[in-house]
Structure formats: C-alpha cells, structure tokens
Design a protein around this motif. Structure first.
Motif, PDB file in Angstrom:
ATOM      1  N   LYS A  20      79.673  39.839 -26.420  1.00 26.60           N
ATOM      2  CA  LYS A  20      78.633  39.056 -25.759  1.00 26.60           C
ATOM      3  C   LYS A  20      77.698  40.033 -25.056  1.00 26.60           C
ATOM      4  O   LYS A  20      78.117  40.783 -24.188  1.00 26.60           O
ATOM      5  N   ASP A  21      76.426  40.011 -25.418  1.00 27.51           N
ATOM      6  CA  ASP A  21      75.454  40.937 -24.857  1.00 27.51           C
ATOM      7  C   ASP A  21      74.453  40.276 -23.920  1.00 27.51           C
ATOM      8  O   ASP A  21      73.869  40.947 -23.079  1.00 27.51           O
ATOM      9  N   ILE A  22      74.220  38.986 -24.077  1.00 33.54           N
ATOM     10  CA  ILE A  22      73.231  38.298 -23.240  1.00 33.54           C
ATOM     11  C   ILE A  22      73.802  36.978 -22.715  1.00 33.54           C
ATOM     12  O   ILE A  22      74.730  36.418 -23.281  1.00 33.54           O
ATOM     13  N   LEU A  37      70.483  40.439 -19.772  1.00 41.44           N
ATOM     14  CA  LEU A  37      71.401  41.351 -20.450  1.00 41.44           C
ATOM     15  C   LEU A  37      72.662  41.390 -19.611  1.00 41.44           C
ATOM     16  O   LEU A  37      72.617  41.646 -18.415  1.00 41.44           O
ATOM     17  N   LEU A  38      73.788  41.104 -20.209  1.00 36.73           N
ATOM     18  CA  LEU A  38      75.046  40.964 -19.483  1.00 36.73           C
ATOM     19  C   LEU A  38      75.582  42.325 -19.046  1.00 36.73           C
ATOM     20  O   LEU A  38      75.796  43.216 -19.861  1.00 36.73           O
ATOM     21  N   ASN A  39      75.758  42.491 -17.723  1.00 36.50           N
ATOM     22  CA  ASN A  39      76.460  43.658 -17.191  1.00 36.50           C
ATOM     23  C   ASN A  39      77.909  43.558 -17.616  1.00 36.50           C
ATOM     24  O   ASN A  39      78.511  42.484 -17.545  1.00 36.50           O
ATOM     25  N   ASP A  40      78.471  44.663 -18.012  1.00 34.51           N
ATOM     26  CA  ASP A  40      79.794  44.638 -18.617  1.00 34.51           C
ATOM     27  C   ASP A  40      80.573  45.873 -18.207  1.00 34.51           C
ATOM     28  O   ASP A  40      80.025  46.973 -18.106  1.00 34.51           O
ATOM     29  N   VAL A  41      81.865  45.693 -17.967  1.00 33.77           N
ATOM     30  CA  VAL A  41      82.764  46.814 -17.706  1.00 33.77           C
ATOM     31  C   VAL A  41      84.043  46.548 -18.497  1.00 33.77           C
ATOM     32  O   VAL A  41      84.495  45.417 -18.608  1.00 33.77           O
ATOM     33  N   ASP A  64      87.548  43.454 -21.487  1.00 35.58           N
ATOM     34  CA  ASP A  64      86.091  43.412 -21.440  1.00 35.58           C
ATOM     35  C   ASP A  64      85.738  42.348 -20.416  1.00 35.58           C
ATOM     36  O   ASP A  64      86.240  41.227 -20.495  1.00 35.58           O
ATOM     37  N   ASN A  65      84.911  42.687 -19.419  1.00 34.73           N
ATOM     38  CA  ASN A  65      84.640  41.771 -18.329  1.00 34.73           C
ATOM     39  C   ASN A  65      83.149  41.732 -18.015  1.00 34.73           C
ATOM     40  O   ASN A  65      82.585  42.716 -17.536  1.00 34.73           O
ATOM     41  N   GLY A  66      82.517  40.602 -18.307  1.00 37.31           N
ATOM     42  CA  GLY A  66      81.118  40.397 -17.945  1.00 37.31           C
ATOM     43  C   GLY A  66      81.009  40.025 -16.473  1.00 37.31           C
ATOM     44  O   GLY A  66      81.877  39.340 -15.937  1.00 37.31           O
ATOM     45  N   PHE A  67      79.966  40.476 -15.804  1.00 33.09           N
ATOM     46  CA  PHE A  67      79.811  40.241 -14.369  1.00 33.09           C
ATOM     47  C   PHE A  67      79.403  38.789 -14.100  1.00 33.09           C
ATOM     48  O   PHE A  67      78.454  38.277 -14.704  1.00 33.09           O
ATOM     49  N   ALA A  68      80.075  38.168 -13.148  1.00 33.72           N
ATOM     50  CA  ALA A  68      79.812  36.768 -12.808  1.00 33.72           C
ATOM     51  C   ALA A  68      78.394  36.565 -12.295  1.00 33.72           C
ATOM     52  O   ALA A  68      77.784  35.527 -12.554  1.00 33.72           O
ATOM     53  N   ARG A  69      77.834  37.543 -11.605  1.00 34.95           N
ATOM     54  CA  ARG A  69      76.490  37.353 -11.040  1.00 34.95           C
ATOM     55  C   ARG A  69      75.439  37.126 -12.128  1.00 34.95           C
ATOM     56  O   ARG A  69      74.435  36.461 -11.896  1.00 34.95           O
ATOM     57  N   ASP A  70      75.658  37.684 -13.326  1.00 34.05           N
ATOM     58  CA  ASP A  70      74.708  37.454 -14.416  1.00 34.05           C
ATOM     59  C   ASP A  70      74.754  36.004 -14.891  1.00 34.05           C
ATOM     60  O   ASP A  70      73.728  35.429 -15.252  1.00 34.05           O
ATOM     61  N   PHE A  71      75.939  35.408 -14.888  1.00 34.17           N
ATOM     62  CA  PHE A  71      76.071  34.003 -15.262  1.00 34.17           C
ATOM     63  C   PHE A  71      75.488  33.104 -14.169  1.00 34.17           C
ATOM     64  O   PHE A  71      74.774  32.150 -14.442  1.00 34.17           O
ATOM     65  N   HIS A  72      75.811  33.427 -12.912  1.00 37.87           N
ATOM     66  CA  HIS A  72      75.399  32.578 -11.791  1.00 37.87           C
ATOM     67  C   HIS A  72      73.929  32.736 -11.412  1.00 37.87           C
ATOM     68  O   HIS A  72      73.413  31.948 -10.627  1.00 37.87           O
ATOM     69  N   SER A  73      73.240  33.739 -11.964  1.00 36.27           N
ATOM     70  CA  SER A  73      71.821  33.916 -11.655  1.00 36.27           C
ATOM     71  C   SER A  73      70.939  32.966 -12.473  1.00 36.27           C
ATOM     72  O   SER A  73      69.734  32.907 -12.253  1.00 36.27           O
ATOM     73  N   LEU A  74      71.543  32.234 -13.394  1.00 34.84           N
ATOM     74  CA  LEU A  74      70.821  31.277 -14.241  1.00 34.84           C
ATOM     75  C   LEU A  74      71.437  29.898 -14.111  1.00 34.84           C
ATOM     76  O   LEU A  74      72.612  29.760 -13.746  1.00 34.84           O
ATOM     77  N   ILE A  75      70.663  28.895 -14.443  1.00 35.09           N
ATOM     78  CA  ILE A  75      71.210  27.551 -14.568  1.00 35.09           C
ATOM     79  C   ILE A  75      71.645  27.418 -16.019  1.00 35.09           C
ATOM     80  O   ILE A  75      70.813  27.436 -16.930  1.00 35.09           O
ATOM     81  N   GLU A 109     104.221  43.278 -35.577  1.00 37.23           N
ATOM     82  CA  GLU A 109     103.287  43.438 -34.455  1.00 37.23           C
ATOM     83  C   GLU A 109     103.225  42.170 -33.630  1.00 37.23           C
ATOM     84  O   GLU A 109     103.319  41.061 -34.150  1.00 37.23           O
ATOM     85  N   TYR A 110     103.064  42.361 -32.326  1.00 39.62           N
ATOM     86  CA  TYR A 110     102.815  41.256 -31.397  1.00 39.62           C
ATOM     87  C   TYR A 110     101.487  41.532 -30.704  1.00 39.62           C
ATOM     88  O   TYR A 110     101.213  42.656 -30.279  1.00 39.62           O
ATOM     89  N   ARG A 111     100.650  40.497 -30.588  1.00 41.39           N
ATOM     90  CA  ARG A 111      99.352  40.626 -29.925  1.00 41.39           C
ATOM     91  C   ARG A 111      99.134  39.383 -29.055  1.00 41.39           C
ATOM     92  O   ARG A 111      99.325  38.263 -29.513  1.00 41.39           O
ATOM     93  N   ARG A 112      98.747  39.605 -27.813  1.00 42.65           N
ATOM     94  CA  ARG A 112      98.437  38.502 -26.896  1.00 42.65           C
ATOM     95  C   ARG A 112      96.991  38.668 -26.441  1.00 42.65           C
ATOM     96  O   ARG A 112      96.618  39.703 -25.887  1.00 42.65           O
ATOM     97  N   ILE A 113      96.182  37.643 -26.689  1.00 38.48           N
ATOM     98  CA  ILE A 113      94.768  37.677 -26.339  1.00 38.48           C
ATOM     99  C   ILE A 113      94.499  36.553 -25.341  1.00 38.48           C
ATOM    100  O   ILE A 113      94.861  35.404 -25.575  1.00 38.48           O
ATOM    101  N   ARG A 114      93.884  36.905 -24.231  1.00 33.83           N
ATOM    102  CA  ARG A 114      93.510  35.921 -23.205  1.00 33.83           C
ATOM    103  C   ARG A 114      91.999  35.976 -23.022  1.00 33.83           C
ATOM    104  O   ARG A 114      91.446  37.028 -22.716  1.00 33.83           O
ATOM    105  N   THR A 115      91.337  34.845 -23.226  1.00 37.13           N
ATOM    106  CA  THR A 115      89.891  34.747 -23.077  1.00 37.13           C
ATOM    107  C   THR A 115      89.594  33.726 -21.991  1.00 37.13           C
ATOM    108  O   THR A 115      90.157  32.637 -21.998  1.00 37.13           O
ATOM    109  N   SER A 116      88.702  34.098 -21.052  1.00 36.18           N
ATOM    110  CA  SER A 116      88.382  33.217 -19.934  1.00 36.18           C
ATOM    111  C   SER A 116      86.883  32.959 -19.872  1.00 36.18           C
ATOM    112  O   SER A 116      86.084  33.886 -19.985  1.00 36.18           O
ATOM    113  N   PRO A 117      86.493  31.692 -19.643  1.00 31.05           N
ATOM    114  CA  PRO A 117      85.083  31.374 -19.441  1.00 31.05           C
ATOM    115  C   PRO A 117      84.700  31.662 -17.997  1.00 31.05           C
ATOM    116  O   PRO A 117      85.552  31.928 -17.156  1.00 31.05           O
ATOM    117  N   ILE A 118      83.414  31.590 -17.691  1.00 27.07           N
ATOM    118  CA  ILE A 118      82.945  31.832 -16.326  1.00 27.07           C
ATOM    119  C   ILE A 118      83.490  30.768 -15.367  1.00 27.07           C
ATOM    120  O   ILE A 118      83.771  31.058 -14.217  1.00 27.07           O
TER     121      ILE A 118
END
Length: 136
Positions: A20-22, A37-41, A64-75, A109-118
């Motif tokens: 996710k880039d934007i 543009l999504l700030n990411d760390v 991969d973690n997008g910054f919450a302020r980028d989401f909250h700066s928009l409606i 192989e074992y893989r655990r994926i956790r995805t979270s919305p804003i």
C-alpha cells in the motif's frame, strides 16, 4: 542471519507485504478528493540454521506498518473496503528443508499472517504447507 529495515513514503512494496503506497479520501479543509503518500516503517529478519548435513531450519519475522496519522488526516469513504483500510501486516514463518538425496527436497512450512485495518479488528491466516522438489 539476514534482514532489512526501511522507513519512508510510498514503500509498501518492500518486504513487509502491505503493498500500500497511498491513502485516498476527502481533505477535511477543502472538501476535495485527494490522497497522501503513506508513511511506512517495516522490515524483516531471517535466521537459517543447519541442523545436520541433510537438514536445515529457517525462521523469519516481518512487519509493515503504515502511519495512522496519514489515514486520520483524511475523511475516508464510508464504503472503503478492507484493502483501502489496511494499515499493518505482520508475518512469522518457519520451515525445515530436508534433502535425503542430492536431487530431492522435502519441506514442511508454517506461516502466520496478521493483517490489521486502521479501525477495527484484524484478521489472521495460519498456513501449513508441505512441499516436494526435484533438483536437476
């Protein structure tokens, strides 16, 4: 051991898996449709251990973690889907690689994926695989 770390804007395609880039929505001041543009760390680390001549173990963790302020700066649109609202992705995996013959590879192989919305609860996938390979 190996790995990478990153921090910046529009880096969603690196390592962590959010891709996710934007963030798009409505500017709360002007009322016009816009995007950020999504700030990411994020990053990942992997360890490899040879247990015996024929057996190898691998483990990895990535985030991969997008910054919450980028989401909250928009409606955000009330009809925004899960992909538009994705904010964080974490993954852990482990596997064994067994090579009983130089040309045969067996790997559970074992893989655990956790995805979270804003906003709201995240989702988790637990994936188990057994792979067979032939090297030539």
């Amino acid at each position: 051991m190996s790995g990478e770390a990153y921090r910046g804007r529009a880096l969603g395609g690196l390592g962590g898996g959010l891709y996710k880039d934007i963030v798009s929505g409505t500017d709360p001041v002007s009322g016009k449709a816009t995007f950020r543009l999504l700030n990411d760390v994020g990053g990942w680390v992997q360890a490899k251990l040879r247990l015996a001549r024929l057996l190898e173990a691998n483990g990895a963790f990535g985030q991969d973690n997008g910054f919450a302020r980028d989401f909250h700066s928009l409606i955000l649109s009330p009809t925004a889907g899960a992909i538009q609202l994705r904010a964080r992705n974490q993954m852990i995996s482990a596997n064994l690689i067994y090579t009983p013959k130089t040309y045969l590879i067996i790997s559970p192989e074992y893989r655990r994926i956790r995805t979270s919305p804003i906003n709201g609860a995240g989702s988790t996938a637990n994936i188990f695989t057994l792979s067979f390979g032939y090297r030539f």
